[in-house]
Scaffold this active site. Structure first.
Site, PDB file in Angstrom:
ATOM      1  N   LYS A 124       0.822  -1.225   0.000  1.00 57.12           N
ATOM      2  CA  LYS A 124       0.000   0.000   0.000  1.00 57.12           C
ATOM      3  C   LYS A 124       0.848   1.264   0.000  1.00 57.12           C
ATOM      4  CE  LYS A 124      -2.176  -0.960   3.880  1.00 57.12           C
ATOM      5  NZ  LYS A 124      -1.622  -2.286   4.190  1.00 57.12           N
ATOM      6  N   ASN A 147      -2.958   6.422   5.877  1.00 48.86           N
ATOM      7  CA  ASN A 147      -2.252   5.469   6.734  1.00 48.86           C
ATOM      8  C   ASN A 147      -0.745   5.562   6.539  1.00 48.86           C
ATOM      9  OD1 ASN A 147      -2.512   3.271   8.666  1.00 48.86           O
ATOM     10  ND2 ASN A 147      -1.838   1.886   7.045  1.00 48.86           N
ATOM     11  N   HIS A 192      -3.739  -9.578  10.820  1.00 50.24           N
ATOM     12  CA  HIS A 192      -4.648  -8.997  11.814  1.00 50.24           C
ATOM     13  C   HIS A 192      -5.703  -9.998  12.317  1.00 50.24           C
ATOM     14  CE1 HIS A 192      -2.799  -5.215  10.894  1.00 50.24           C
ATOM     15  NE2 HIS A 192      -3.232  -5.223   9.649  1.00 50.24           N
TER      16      HIS A 192
END
Length: 444
Positions: A124, A147, A192
């Site tokens: 990303k 982010n 996650h």
């Protein structure tokens, strides 16, 4: 100015900001700027959260725990992406129907210029930064953040004509109004699992990026990133943006037309070829010229801590890939890696419940020596017979420095989060760089 049909902060009087840090502080400052009459209350479960000292004196704060009474009286709750919507103290807020949003939803309410966004398990930050470089090369006043780097709300009111946002699944969970010219889901892999009940839940959060997107961009080589048969796709061998052969060379191509030889890229690694193709698709979605795209692809060398060559000393190459905070990132770093000697691979940290065994096939193809450190060192050591265990990263660096000889590579690609020993992946990467510098400075 707000997006047509979007809400505004002036609809709310009692606003609770849940969680500080860079994002929380940006939220407080943004609310104070756009709704000075609001009663802002800030809470954080940490006793001394980062950013507390920068809060305006007029803002009420509560630290060390959550404040249920404040939540009960709020008509808007803005939560930090690190806080799960399933946090028990939020149950009454959900039941009352009080809006719970994140900073990206607030950004969506007030964004009045084109925006593109990127999500995915890996890559990303590189794609986000690369699209920003492409826009700059085209003379566009672009704001890059989310982010990565600058908090999204801090990009607003600065005169930007385009926004490029990196968005995590955590940020997307609380976002429903974001309108995008281009939205890219780069790849999908296990991560996650301490936050999500299943991989399906994690993927669903990522797919929220497509909700109000004009151009939906997915990975032709990863079906999990695709939600529609008519999506724009990038990939190595197929897709609207893929590799082709021209003049006996591999080229990046856009819509079937060669654009740039792969050999001309400044970024290193096969995974960055895919990242470059995705960036081209995003740039095209907002009209960035191909000449500007090519200029950026030729010159952009990547972000710190992402397959960053730190040094070459006595024939040994040292590479910092501290951003590899999960297994898939480390697999990407190992994919197609060419080393004339041994690969001394430093792995370790907090694995977040990941299955490390998927690394074994990649390791089996390489002349590897494994150095394991931190919380989950024992699990990682089971991957290869060469493994050694160390308490700290510095000890692993020292051991690798002793063993490495000309033609070898020492690669920090931890496959784990850093929080067991460091404040973040950047601090871990900086510690690696400092460790390498100390090795180089030692007398022969």
């Amino acid at each position: 100015m707000t997006q047509p049909g979007h809400r505004t902060l002036t609809e709310f009087k009692h606003i609770v900001v849940m969680g500080l840090g860079i994002t929380g502080l940006s939220v407080v400052n943004f609310i104070a700027r756009h709704h000075p009459d609001a009663m802002i209350r800030v809470m954080d479960s940490r006793q001394s959260p980062p950013g507390e000292a920068q809060l305006p004196e007029t803002v009420a704060r509560h630290t060390g725990s959550w404040h249920s009474a404040w939540l009960a009286s709020a008509d808007l709750v803005v939560i930090n992406p690190g806080i799960s919507l399933a946090t028990p103290v939020l149950a009454p807020v959900h039941a009352a129907g009080t809006p719970i949003v994140g900073d990206i939803e607030l950004f969506a309410w007030y964004c009045d210029k084109p925006a593109v966004a990127i999500t995915g398990s890996n890559g990303k930050s590189t794609v986000t930064a690369l699209v920003g470089e492409m826009a700059k090369a085209d003379g566009i006043n672009v704001g890059v953040g989310g982010n990565i780097g600058v908090a999204a709300l801090d990009l607003l009111d600065k005169g930007h004509d385009l926004y490029v946002l990196e968005l995590s699944s955590f940020q997307l969970e609380t976002t429903k109004s974001l309108t995008l010219q281009g939205a890219a889901f780069l790849n999908f892999s296990e991560d996650h699992m301490d936050r999500y009940q299943s991989l399906a839940d994690y993927r669903a959060a990522k797919c929220r990026i497509f909700t109000h997107a004009t151009t939906l961009i997915g990975n032709a080589d990863d079906a999990q990133t695709q939600i529609d048969a008519d999506m724009c796709l990038f990939g190595f061998s197929q897709g609207d943006y893929c590799l082709c052969t021209d003049d006996e060379q591999a080229w990046l191509s856009a819509q079937g037309k060669p654009a740039l030889p792969v050999s001309s890229l400044s970024l290193v690694g096969r995974h960055n070829v895919a990242n470059s193709l995705a960036a081209m698709a995003l740039a095209d979605s907002v009209g960035v010229s191909q000449s500007a795209q090519i200029t950026a692809l030729r010159t952009y060398t990547g972000l710190a801590h992402r397959c960053q060559k730190v040094a070459e000393h006595q024939g040994v190459i040292w590479v910092n890939d501290s951003k590899a905070t999960n297994v898939a990132s480390t697999l990407a770093a190992l994919d197609g890696l060419e080393v004339s000697g041994y690969l001394h691979l430093l792995v370790g940290g907090e694995g977040k419940g990941a299955d490390f065994s998927v690394l074994q096939p990649a390791l089996a193809k390489l002349p590897v020596r494994l150095y394991c450190f931190g919380k989950d060192q024992a699990q990682l050591a089971a991957l290869d017979a060469s493994a050694q265990c160390f308490d700290t990263l510095q000890q692993a660096i020292d051991a690798a420095a002793t063993a490495a000889t000309k033609g070898d590579m020492v690669l920090l690609s931890p496959a784990c989060a850093s929080l067991d020993q460091f404040t973040n992946f950047a601090a871990r990467g900086q510690a690696f760089v400092a460790g390498v510098e100390s090795v180089i400075a030692r007398p022969l």
